[in-house]
Design an enzyme around this catalytic site. Structure first.
Site, mmCIF file in Angstrom:
data_model
loop_
_atom_site.group_PDB
_atom_site.id
_atom_site.type_symbol
_atom_site.label_atom_id
_atom_site.label_comp_id
_atom_site.label_asym_id
_atom_site.label_seq_id
_atom_site.Cartn_x
_atom_site.Cartn_y
_atom_site.Cartn_z
ATOM 1 N N GLY A 10 0.896 -1.306 -0.064
ATOM 2 C CA GLY A 10 -0.028 -0.170 -0.104
ATOM 3 C C GLY A 10 0.996 1.129 0.022
ATOM 4 O O GLY A 10 2.239 1.274 0.004
ATOM 5 N N TYR A 145 -15.635 0.531 7.432
ATOM 6 C CA TYR A 145 -14.258 0.991 7.557
ATOM 7 C C TYR A 145 -14.307 1.598 9.242
ATOM 8 O O TYR A 145 -13.239 1.160 9.774
ATOM 9 C CB TYR A 145 -13.765 2.267 6.619
ATOM 10 C CG TYR A 145 -12.038 2.349 6.656
ATOM 11 C CD1 TYR A 145 -11.341 1.564 6.760
ATOM 12 C CD2 TYR A 145 -11.949 3.765 7.128
ATOM 13 C CE1 TYR A 145 -9.877 1.847 6.747
ATOM 14 C CE2 TYR A 145 -10.405 4.175 7.183
ATOM 15 C CZ TYR A 145 -9.672 3.343 7.041
ATOM 16 O OH TYR A 145 -8.247 3.552 7.174
ATOM 17 N N LYS A 149 -12.074 -0.568 12.238
ATOM 18 C CA LYS A 149 -10.958 -0.034 12.782
ATOM 19 C C LYS A 149 -11.167 0.014 14.378
ATOM 20 O O LYS A 149 -10.534 -0.267 15.063
ATOM 21 C CB LYS A 149 -10.565 1.207 12.342
ATOM 22 C CG LYS A 149 -9.948 1.069 10.698
ATOM 23 C CD LYS A 149 -8.707 0.334 10.903
ATOM 24 C CE LYS A 149 -7.972 0.261 9.509
ATOM 25 N NZ LYS A 149 -6.693 -0.260 9.457
#
Ligand code: UDP
Length: 311
Positions: A10, A145, A149
């Site tokens: 990434g 998301y 998280k």
């Protein structure tokens, strides 16, 4: 240290792997390449202390031999990416974190989690200190998301408390720099590619929503300091310089010497209205603060995008 790094291909992962190797560590990089890019690791493949494994971390992870640290950075991270991959995003935050913690536990290794400012959702407190619990719509489009998280943080703290695993949790605020994908969909890559092609720059809403942008070299230096520290609680890392998105669009247009028009598009659902890190904790405990100004960072990033658009 011998390190397992998930999400190595990434944008942030590849910069961090490079830094870890420069510091003399040995790195096993793992990535399923759904949003990461193999080219980001071009400079690392020939290095003797780097090994790449293409694997989805939601599958059982088998690493022979010892490990000193597991750095879990794998996840789609741009809003269009996690809207495109909602279930993989939930799975990598939940099952992937569970697997990565399992590896850390079995190897008696330190565990570091890449968390996010999204744990604060659309914040009602600005700037956001680590003590703020956030304002997240768990069933909204960004919930996949944000909640993944938040769950990952909860899981890391539970392993720390129940199994005594040393943990580091970094809450990463908006970061930009070379190696962001052209089609990543976030504000900086969108505005840069649009400005360089003299195409309309798409500002969502009225562009009054704010963000605070950190240059990649500052961020990875902060993450490395956190890794080497003994801070077991979440730490915000980001640049507190806050600007409205419309102003960011104008600045990028100016730096790119572009003739693009600015056009307004609908604001995505649950798009946070403000975002700015309170970095008092990082300043105090890590002696860290960002050094690269927004203009300087944007200039460096623009050079990267100019090159990338040519190839
Ligand atoms: N944004 C925009 N135009 C774009 C892409 C993003 O106006 O082409 C806005 C987006 O709505 C948000 C801000 O820029 O308010 C930052 O978006 P980004 O996707 O970079 O990250 P976020 O901070 O929302 O995770």
């Amino acid at each position: 240290m011998k390190i397992l790094f998930t999400g190595a291909a990434g944008f942030i992962g590849s910069h961090l792997c490079e830094l870890l190797l420069r510091k003399g560590h040995s790195v096993i990089g793992m990535d399923n390449l759904i949003t990461g890019q193999r080219e980001n690791l071009q400079n690392l493949f020939h290095q003797p202390h780097f090994r790449f494994i293409r694997q989805d971390v939601t599958r059982y992870i088998r690493i022979p031999g010892s490990l000193d640290a597991v750095l879990h950075f794998a996840s789609p991270a741009s809003p269009p990416d996690y809207l495109k991959y909602p279930i993989p995003t939930l799975k990598v935050g939940a099952l992937g974190t569970h697997n990565a913690l399992g590896v850390a536990k079995s190897k008696k290794a330190l565990f570091m989690l890449a968390s996010t400012s999204e744990v604060y959702g659309d914040p009602q407190v600005n700037p956001q200190p680590e003590s703020y619990w956030g304002n997240v719509n768990c069933i909204g489009p960004r919930g996949v998301y944000d909640e993944a998280k938040r769950f990952a943080e909860a899981m890391a703290m539970a392993y720390c408390r129940s199994h005594g695993i040393p943990v580091r949790i970094v809450r990463i605020f908006n970061t930009f720099g070379p190696r962001m994908r052209l089609e990543d969909g976030r504000a900086v890559p969108n505005f840069m590619t649009q400005a360089l092609r003299n195409r309309p720059i798409t500002v969502y809403g009225k562009g009054r929503q704010t963000r605070s942008l950190c240059y990649i070299s500052d961020l990875i230096e902060g993450i490395y300091k956190l890794l080497r520290s003994d801070v077991q609680e979440p730490v915000n890392l980001g640049n507190p310089h806050e600007i409205p998105i419309l102003q960011l669009a104008e600045l990028i247009r100016k730096i790119a010497r572009s003739k693009s028009k600015i056009v307004f598009r609908p604001l995505p659902l649950d798009d946070p209205q403000v975002r700015r890190p309170d970095i008092s904790l990082a300043k105090k405990r890590l002696k860290w603060e960002p050094k690269v100004s927004l203009e300087k960072g944007l200039q460096r990033t623009l050079c990267y995008f100019q090159q990338a658009l040519k190839t």
